[in-house]
Write an enzyme that holds these catalytic residues in place. Structure first.
Site, short mmCIF file in Angstrom:
data_model
loop_
_atom_site.label_atom_id
_atom_site.label_comp_id
_atom_site.label_asym_id
_atom_site.label_seq_id
_atom_site.Cartn_x
_atom_site.Cartn_y
_atom_site.Cartn_z
N HIS A 169 -24.84 0.85 2.71
CA HIS A 169 -24.06 0.48 4.13
C HIS A 169 -23.58 -0.70 4.13
O HIS A 169 -24.22 -1.53 3.07
CB HIS A 169 -25.20 0.76 5.28
CG HIS A 169 -25.14 2.00 5.75
ND1 HIS A 169 -24.23 2.97 6.10
CD2 HIS A 169 -26.48 2.72 5.89
CE1 HIS A 169 -24.96 4.07 6.34
NE2 HIS A 169 -26.33 4.05 6.26
N GLY A 170 -22.75 -1.20 4.69
CA GLY A 170 -22.24 -2.63 4.60
C GLY A 170 -21.51 -3.07 5.78
O GLY A 170 -21.21 -2.36 6.78
N CYS B 246 -19.03 0.21 3.79
CA CYS B 246 -17.98 -0.25 4.84
C CYS B 246 -18.22 -1.71 5.05
O CYS B 246 -18.80 -2.33 4.57
CB CYS B 246 -18.72 0.45 6.10
SG CYS B 246 -18.44 1.97 6.29
N ARG B 247 -16.87 -1.95 5.43
CA ARG B 247 -16.78 -3.60 5.65
C ARG B 247 -16.32 -3.71 7.27
O ARG B 247 -15.62 -4.79 7.57
CB ARG B 247 -15.54 -4.10 4.93
CG ARG B 247 -15.84 -3.96 3.39
CD ARG B 247 -14.82 -4.53 2.64
NE ARG B 247 -14.65 -5.68 2.33
CZ ARG B 247 -13.69 -6.39 1.89
NH1 ARG B 247 -12.91 -5.69 1.05
NH2 ARG B 247 -13.53 -7.60 1.54
N GLU C 81 -10.24 -7.73 -5.31
CA GLU C 81 -10.53 -8.84 -4.70
C GLU C 81 -11.14 -9.74 -5.85
O GLU C 81 -11.84 -9.61 -6.90
CB GLU C 81 -11.38 -8.68 -3.70
CG GLU C 81 -10.86 -8.01 -2.56
CD GLU C 81 -11.69 -7.81 -1.34
OE1 GLU C 81 -12.74 -8.81 -1.26
OE2 GLU C 81 -11.38 -7.00 -0.53
#
Length: 420
Positions: A252-253, A300-301, A406
């Protein structure tokens, strides 16, 4: 007394189900007649239809029974034939480390889910997938494992010689000791478990091993445990005789980074991006100086489904005013040796947005990475492969996400040259 045949018919589960269904339907029909909902002709037509269904069901069950033995043999062959299963090995960090126990690849999600939201689960099956970009992202069916295309030796030597000043050096296969690290968080104390993520783990481990990396797998770690594992990995002596490394995070993020297994909104448990880059920069990991360091993050972000990049004007600016020269001086944090160099990070979504995972195929992002690496790494450099993955997400479907490249500080092209 009943005959033996009558007794067998009475004990037959199919006949028992038919008998129960007949009694139940007769009761319903009686009530419908009594309350004048249906007349006799209408009931007769319905009864004929029900009779057909029951009889056809019996025939279907008979056919399935006859095929059960063959079906069982096929299932056993696929489930227990070692040649058809990927090995899920966990390499210890050192001789004193305990090896991690890898879980089976059974999947338990019934539909697509965001990394941030837990859905109901049901069991399924999973293997490491390499899904072609032409398949619909939401409906990709279970497909056979895609084989890695090897780079012909003549192409390898020609490109290595012709573009020697433009590409990162590749060490000889017999002498190099490439290492890769996968951190896979599936089970959480407070967040929903990431069911289906075993497919991503199996697929990435298989891919990296075929690309010549010895893969270290660590599972279900807190942020502090992840940091400790990264520091141990960065200190490995094998990096001195390696030409690159790959770090893969699956968890998860949030916008700030990768979630550890104890994360809550009230008490965050987050491994921040800066921590990862600092551990492997040229100050702290000189064994990987001037060598590609590839970071892949499936997480996720945020919870959005598509927002634009914005500048956070509240953060302090990285500049100062010099009264002597009467101008602003911007700090590039550059010395004789660049502190941060030869990095590239590939993340599964744009900031603030979700990443999607499917119950039988794993995450959309990892499946596309596996496919494109196996298809194109023999002839394309890393950034071009990443762009091909991005293009596979270019047309938004029901589940929209856009991977991002990135923090790129690579000064050359990185070719993997599989097979060489």
């Amino acid at each position: 007394m009943h005959s033996f045949t009558e007794k067998r018919q009475k004990e037959d589960p199919i006949n028992m189900v038919k008998s129960i269904a007949k009694n139940m339907i007769d009761g319903i029909f009686d009530d419908l007649m009594e309350k004048n909902v249906l007349n006799r002709d209408e009931l007769q037509k319905i009864g004929e239809g029900v009779s057909i269904i029951v009889n056809k069901t019996e025939s279907l069950l008979d056919e399935l029974t006859e095929k059960t033995q063959t079906t069982g043999k096929i299932l056993m062959d696929h489930l227990f034939n070692e040649k058809k299963l990927l090995s899920l090995k966990s390499h210890s960090e050192n001789e004193n480390d305990e090896s991690e126990n890898s879980e089976s690849s059974s999947l338990t999600e019934s539909e697509e889910e965001s990394e941030e939201n837990g859905d109901k689960e049901k069991s399924g099956s999973g293997q490491a997938l390499a899904l072609p970009p032409t398949a619909s992202q939401e409906t990709q069916s279970f497909q056979p494992i895609h084989k890695l295309k090897l780079c012909p030796p003549d192409h390898f030597h020609r490109l290595k010689t012709k573009r020697a000043d433009e590409i990162y050096p590749v060490m000889e296969k017999e002498d190099r000791t490439r290492l890769a690290l996968i951190i896979h968080n599936k089970e959480f104390d407070y967040l929903c478990n990431r069911y289906g993520s075993e497919v991503d783990l199996l697929g990435m481990q298989d891919l990296l091993e075929n690309l010549g990396y010895s893969v270290v797998v660590k599972v279900n770690l807190t942020a502090s445990e992840m940091e400790a594992v990264l520091r141990q990995f960065a200190a490995r002596p094998e990096h001195q005789t390696s030409d690159s490394t790959v770090l893969v995070f699956m968890s998860h993020g949030v916008l700030e980074g990768i979630c550890g297994t104890k994360h809550t909104e009230q008490e965050p448990d987050i491994l921040r991006d800066d921590t990862v880059f600092q551990i492997f920069n040229n100050r702290n990991c000189q064994s990987l100086r001037d060598k590609p360091k590839v970071i892949i993050m499936q997480a996720c972000r945020g919870r959005g489904d598509g927002v634009v990049w914005v500048t956070d004007m509240e953060k302090a600016s990285a500049c100062r005013y010099d009264p002597t020269s009467q101008c602003y001086i911007w700090s590039d944090a550059v010395t004789k040796t660049h502190v941060e160099k030869d990095f590239i990070a590939f993340k599964s979504s744009t900031p603030h947005n979700t990443s999607w995972r499917m119950g039988t195929n794993g995450s959309l992002f990892i499946s596309q990475i596996i496919y494109h690496f196996k298809e194109y790494s023999w002839c394309h450099h890393l950034e071009e492969i990443f762009r091909k993955v991005q293009r596979s997400f270019e047309t938004p479907h029901v589940l929209a996400q856009m991977p991002t490249i990135e923090r790129v500080s690579m000064t050359r092209y990185f070719y993997l040259f599989p097979g060489n």
